[in-house]
Design a protein around this motif. Structure first.
Motif, PDB file in Angstrom:
ATOM      1  N   LEU A 258       0.807  -1.212   0.000  1.00  0.00           N
ATOM      2  CA  LEU A 258       0.000   0.000   0.000  1.00  0.00           C
ATOM      3  C   LEU A 258       0.846   1.271   0.000  1.00  0.00           C
ATOM      4  CD1 LEU A 258      -2.911  -0.952   2.427  1.00  0.00           C
ATOM      5  CD2 LEU A 258      -2.922  -0.878  -0.063  1.00  0.00           C
ATOM      6  N   GLN A 259       2.144   1.133   0.267  1.00  0.00           N
ATOM      7  CA  GLN A 259       3.018   2.302   0.145  1.00  0.00           C
ATOM      8  C   GLN A 259       3.085   2.807  -1.292  1.00  0.00           C
ATOM      9  OE1 GLN A 259       4.427   3.928   2.645  1.00  0.00           O
ATOM     10  NE2 GLN A 259       3.566   2.493   4.142  1.00  0.00           N
ATOM     11  N   ALA A 260       2.602   1.972  -2.251  1.00  0.00           N
ATOM     12  CA  ALA A 260       2.614   2.382  -3.652  1.00  0.00           C
ATOM     13  C   ALA A 260       1.738   3.608  -3.891  1.00  0.00           C
ATOM     14  CB  ALA A 260       2.144   1.223  -4.544  1.00  0.00           C
ATOM     15  N   PHE A 261       0.733   3.851  -3.025  1.00  0.00           N
ATOM     16  CA  PHE A 261      -0.118   5.022  -3.204  1.00  0.00           C
ATOM     17  C   PHE A 261       0.615   6.324  -2.899  1.00  0.00           C
ATOM     18  CE2 PHE A 261      -3.268   1.658  -2.677  1.00  0.00           C
ATOM     19  CZ  PHE A 261      -4.118   1.928  -3.734  1.00  0.00           C
ATOM     20  N   SER A 262       1.823   6.227  -2.421  1.00  0.00           N
ATOM     21  CA  SER A 262       2.613   7.437  -2.210  1.00  0.00           C
ATOM     22  C   SER A 262       3.055   8.065  -3.522  1.00  0.00           C
ATOM     23  CB  SER A 262       3.839   7.122  -1.350  1.00  0.00           C
ATOM     24  OG  SER A 262       3.462   6.670  -0.065  1.00  0.00           O
ATOM     25  N   TRP A 263       2.764   7.404  -4.669  1.00  0.00           N
ATOM     26  CA  TRP A 263       3.093   8.021  -5.949  1.00  0.00           C
ATOM     27  C   TRP A 263       2.340   9.329  -6.140  1.00  0.00           C
ATOM     28  CZ3 TRP A 263      -0.402   9.369  -9.642  1.00  0.00           C
ATOM     29  CH2 TRP A 263      -1.681   8.821  -9.575  1.00  0.00           C
ATOM     30  N   LEU A 264       1.276   9.544  -5.354  1.00  0.00           N
ATOM     31  CA  LEU A 264       0.531  10.806  -5.435  1.00  0.00           C
ATOM     32  C   LEU A 264       1.401  11.995  -5.050  1.00  0.00           C
ATOM     33  CD1 LEU A 264      -2.798   9.554  -3.819  1.00  0.00           C
ATOM     34  CD2 LEU A 264      -2.406  10.015  -6.235  1.00  0.00           C
ATOM     35  N   PHE A 265       2.468  11.755  -4.265  1.00  0.00           N
ATOM     36  CA  PHE A 265       3.351  12.844  -3.835  1.00  0.00           C
ATOM     37  C   PHE A 265       4.422  13.148  -4.870  1.00  0.00           C
ATOM     38  CE2 PHE A 265       1.662  10.950   0.027  1.00  0.00           C
ATOM     39  CZ  PHE A 265       1.231  12.061   0.731  1.00  0.00           C
ATOM     40  N   TYR A 266       4.442  12.436  -5.987  1.00  0.00           N
ATOM     41  CA  TYR A 266       5.464  12.659  -7.005  1.00  0.00           C
ATOM     42  C   TYR A 266       5.214  13.992  -7.705  1.00  0.00           C
ATOM     43  CZ  TYR A 266       8.416  11.895 -11.108  1.00  0.00           C
ATOM     44  OH  TYR A 266       9.354  12.016 -12.084  1.00  0.00           O
ATOM     45  N   THR A 267       6.261  14.858  -7.707  1.00  0.00           N
ATOM     46  CA  THR A 267       6.139  16.176  -8.334  1.00  0.00           C
ATOM     47  C   THR A 267       7.168  16.411  -9.438  1.00  0.00           C
ATOM     48  OG1 THR A 267       7.548  17.111  -6.605  1.00  0.00           O
ATOM     49  CG2 THR A 267       5.157  17.195  -6.254  1.00  0.00           C
ATOM     50  N   GLY A 268       8.115  15.494  -9.616  1.00  0.00           N
ATOM     51  CA  GLY A 268       9.117  15.672 -10.642  1.00  0.00           C
ATOM     52  C   GLY A 268      10.335  14.802 -10.395  1.00  0.00           C
ATOM     53  N   PRO A 269      11.303  14.820 -11.297  1.00  0.00           N
ATOM     54  CA  PRO A 269      12.487  13.952 -11.140  1.00  0.00           C
ATOM     55  C   PRO A 269      13.299  14.247  -9.898  1.00  0.00           C
ATOM     56  CG  PRO A 269      12.312  14.801 -13.393  1.00  0.00           C
ATOM     57  CD  PRO A 269      11.316  15.561 -12.571  1.00  0.00           C
ATOM     58  N   ASN A 270      13.235  15.465  -9.361  1.00  0.00           N
ATOM     59  CA  ASN A 270      14.058  15.851  -8.216  1.00  0.00           C
ATOM     60  C   ASN A 270      13.301  15.821  -6.900  1.00  0.00           C
ATOM     61  OD1 ASN A 270      16.210  16.356  -9.984  1.00  0.00           O
ATOM     62  ND2 ASN A 270      15.487  18.453 -10.360  1.00  0.00           N
ATOM     63  N   CYS A 271      12.145  15.141  -6.850  1.00  0.00           N
ATOM     64  CA  CYS A 271      11.345  15.120  -5.623  1.00  0.00           C
ATOM     65  C   CYS A 271      11.774  14.023  -4.663  1.00  0.00           C
ATOM     66  CB  CYS A 271       9.867  14.964  -5.961  1.00  0.00           C
ATOM     67  SG  CYS A 271       9.457  13.359  -6.679  1.00  0.00           S
ATOM     68  N   GLY A 272      12.677  13.146  -5.043  1.00  0.00           N
ATOM     69  CA  GLY A 272      13.112  12.071  -4.171  1.00  0.00           C
ATOM     70  C   GLY A 272      12.410  10.756  -4.388  1.00  0.00           C
ATOM     71  N   LEU A 273      11.436  10.704  -5.276  1.00  0.00           N
ATOM     72  CA  LEU A 273      10.700   9.471  -5.569  1.00  0.00           C
ATOM     73  C   LEU A 273      10.958   9.068  -7.014  1.00  0.00           C
ATOM     74  CD1 LEU A 273       7.218  10.212  -3.934  1.00  0.00           C
ATOM     75  CD2 LEU A 273       9.085   8.873  -2.965  1.00  0.00           C
ATOM     76  N   ALA A 274      10.856   7.766  -7.257  1.00  0.00           N
ATOM     77  CA  ALA A 274      10.969   7.273  -8.626  1.00  0.00           C
ATOM     78  C   ALA A 274       9.711   7.621  -9.405  1.00  0.00           C
ATOM     79  CB  ALA A 274      11.202   5.765  -8.628  1.00  0.00           C
ATOM     80  N   ALA A 275       9.739   7.438 -10.704  1.00  0.00           N
ATOM     81  CA  ALA A 275       8.554   7.685 -11.528  1.00  0.00           C
ATOM     82  C   ALA A 275       7.391   6.840 -11.016  1.00  0.00           C
ATOM     83  CB  ALA A 275       8.852   7.354 -12.985  1.00  0.00           C
ATOM     84  N   PRO A 276       6.146   7.311 -11.167  1.00  0.00           N
ATOM     85  CA  PRO A 276       5.011   6.602 -10.573  1.00  0.00           C
ATOM     86  C   PRO A 276       4.955   5.123 -10.914  1.00  0.00           C
ATOM     87  CG  PRO A 276       4.313   8.746 -11.353  1.00  0.00           C
ATOM     88  CD  PRO A 276       5.724   8.588 -11.781  1.00  0.00           C
ATOM     89  N   SER A 277       5.069   4.742 -12.185  1.00  0.00           N
ATOM     90  CA  SER A 277       4.977   3.325 -12.544  1.00  0.00           C
ATOM     91  C   SER A 277       6.113   2.518 -11.930  1.00  0.00           C
ATOM     92  CB  SER A 277       4.981   3.173 -14.063  1.00  0.00           C
ATOM     93  OG  SER A 277       6.158   3.755 -14.615  1.00  0.00           O
ATOM     94  N   GLN A 278       7.337   3.060 -11.912  1.00  0.00           N
ATOM     95  CA  GLN A 278       8.468   2.365 -11.314  1.00  0.00           C
ATOM     96  C   GLN A 278       8.319   2.289  -9.798  1.00  0.00           C
ATOM     97  OE1 GLN A 278      10.894   0.770 -12.883  1.00  0.00           O
ATOM     98  NE2 GLN A 278      11.698   0.093 -10.909  1.00  0.00           N
ATOM     99  N   PHE A 279       7.758   3.332  -9.181  1.00  0.00           N
ATOM    100  CA  PHE A 279       7.563   3.338  -7.734  1.00  0.00           C
ATOM    101  C   PHE A 279       6.568   2.259  -7.315  1.00  0.00           C
ATOM    102  CE2 PHE A 279       5.570   4.943  -3.825  1.00  0.00           C
ATOM    103  CZ  PHE A 279       6.695   5.118  -3.043  1.00  0.00           C
ATOM    104  N   VAL A 280       5.485   2.091  -8.092  1.00  0.00           N
ATOM    105  CA  VAL A 280       4.506   1.041  -7.784  1.00  0.00           C
ATOM    106  C   VAL A 280       5.149  -0.329  -7.910  1.00  0.00           C
ATOM    107  CG1 VAL A 280       2.351  -0.004  -8.563  1.00  0.00           C
ATOM    108  CG2 VAL A 280       2.543   2.477  -8.442  1.00  0.00           C
ATOM    109  N   ALA A 281       5.966  -0.536  -8.927  1.00  0.00           N
ATOM    110  CA  ALA A 281       6.632  -1.834  -9.102  1.00  0.00           C
ATOM    111  C   ALA A 281       7.619  -2.107  -7.972  1.00  0.00           C
ATOM    112  CB  ALA A 281       7.341  -1.869 -10.452  1.00  0.00           C
ATOM    113  N   ASP A 282       8.334  -1.085  -7.514  1.00  0.00           N
ATOM    114  CA  ASP A 282       9.294  -1.277  -6.422  1.00  0.00           C
ATOM    115  C   ASP A 282       8.580  -1.638  -5.116  1.00  0.00           C
ATOM    116  OD1 ASP A 282      11.237  -0.654  -8.236  1.00  0.00           O
ATOM    117  OD2 ASP A 282      11.487   1.421  -7.562  1.00  0.00           O
ATOM    118  N   CYS A 283       7.457  -1.000  -4.845  1.00  0.00           N
ATOM    119  CA  CYS A 283       6.714  -1.306  -3.620  1.00  0.00           C
ATOM    120  C   CYS A 283       6.190  -2.739  -3.641  1.00  0.00           C
ATOM    121  CB  CYS A 283       5.568  -0.314  -3.441  1.00  0.00           C
ATOM    122  SG  CYS A 283       6.107   1.365  -3.054  1.00  0.00           S
TER     123      CYS A 283
END
Length: 340
Positions: free
Chosen positions: A37-62
């Protein structure tokens, strides 16, 4: 934005607390939920320099973190409780497949904001107060066309045939009634227009007569009968991997760099000259002379006819001593060391 997503973060924290403390029988279930469920943190993604991976990659990593516990559930309840195994498979399809495909298709670069739209606070206030939500739905479609009877369909078919193809059919029948006279308007093909009589489209290929090379002049080079001379010259300087000469007589070869070796087999009256470097020079059969210049660490390995005997390795001298004799001649000898 953080205030809007705050409820999501609160629920994620509540799920994470279920994994704290002593481990119960549902620890793997809670851990799989908490990690995925940490995958829903992709909502906080604001750009390449925000500290998170791209939304699709972030969901796969979680899901990669949660898959370890999901696999343990399937291994624990396999053959015992199929409902638990089916729950793990369904949860994997929901988070890894469907959520990943949804985010990759609609939000590959995060949430999108309408250019020139209202502020986030105003949009939330409109949604809470039931404000304008968009244009009204389209009106319902009109009534279906009336059902035609068989007679009506036949009448429509006859009227279409008469309006579209009636004139063409009558013209065709009139032309057929002419008989042989119908070909009177065709252009007559003469004999020179036939393909077999045309000279510009012939398939015969004319070969040019080969010219004989001019005879050598009286002052040119002459060679005795039965002997041939071949000269090969490479304009582009390059290294050769391997040179091999087999059954060559009265031959002279000059070469530059050789990467592997130069091999001579069954040759007579052969002269080899290396202008650069060659690691190994192998000669089989016959007598030979070795002329060296500016060479170092050169050894000659001689093999005997008996293959059981070890080959004999002879070093080629590198140092020489030159001195004048009593009659005033310069005498050069190989430097010898006693080793003492």
């Amino acid at each position: 934005m953080r205030g809007l997503i705050a409820p999501v973060a609160t629920e994620l924290g509540a799920v994470a607390k279920l994994t704290e403390g002593r481990r119960g029988p549902s620890f793997n279930h809670f851990k799989s939920l908490s990690e995925s469920l940490q995958a829903f943190s992709w909502l906080f993604y604001t750009g390449p320099n925000c500290g998170l991976a791209a939304p699709s990659q972030f969901v796969a990593d979680c899901w990669g973190s949660a898959e370890f516990y999901s696999t343990k559930i399937m291994m624990e309840f396999k053959g015992k409780e199929e409902a638990q195994v089916q729950w793990a498979k369904t949860f994997k399809e929901l988070m890894a497949v469907k959520l990943g495909a949804y985010v990759s298709r609609h939000f590959p670069q995060g949430l999108k904001w309408k250019a020139g739209g209202v502020s986030l606070q105003e949009a939330i206030a409109r949604a809470a107060s039931g404000g304008p939500r968009g244009p009204p739905p389209p009106p319902p479609p009109g009534p279906p066309p009336p059902v035609l009877s068989v007679n009506d369909l036949q009448k429509q078919g006859k009227s279409k045939a008469a309006s579209s193809g009636g004139s063409d059919m009558s013209a065709l029948m009139n032309d057929l009634k002419k008989g042989e006279a119908i070909t009177a308007g065709l252009k007559k093909v003469t004999a020179d227009m036939k393909t077999k009589n045309r000279t510009d489209n012939t398939s015969v290929v004319v070969l040019e007569e080969k010219k004989k090379p001019p005879a050598a002049s009286a002052g040119g080079p002459r060679f005795p009968k039965g002997e041939a001379r071949v000269e090969l010259e490479m304009e582009r300087k390059c290294k050769v991997t391997h040179n091999q000469l087999d059954t060559c007589h009265k031959t002279g070869v000059m070469f530059g760099d050789v990467i592997a070796s130069c091999e001579v087999v069954n040759c007579a009256n052969l002269q080899l000259q290396c202008t650069a470097r060659v690691p190994t020079l192998a000669a089989a059969g016959g007598d030979f002379q070795l002329v060296t210049a500016k060479c170092s660490e050169l050894n000659v390995v001689v093999t005997s006819a008996n293959m059981e005997d070890e080959p004999l390795e002879l070093p080629v001298p590198e140092q020489f001593i030159s001195s004048f004799s009593a009659d005033g001649k310069l005498v050069t000898n190989t430097a010898a060391y006693s080793g003492a």
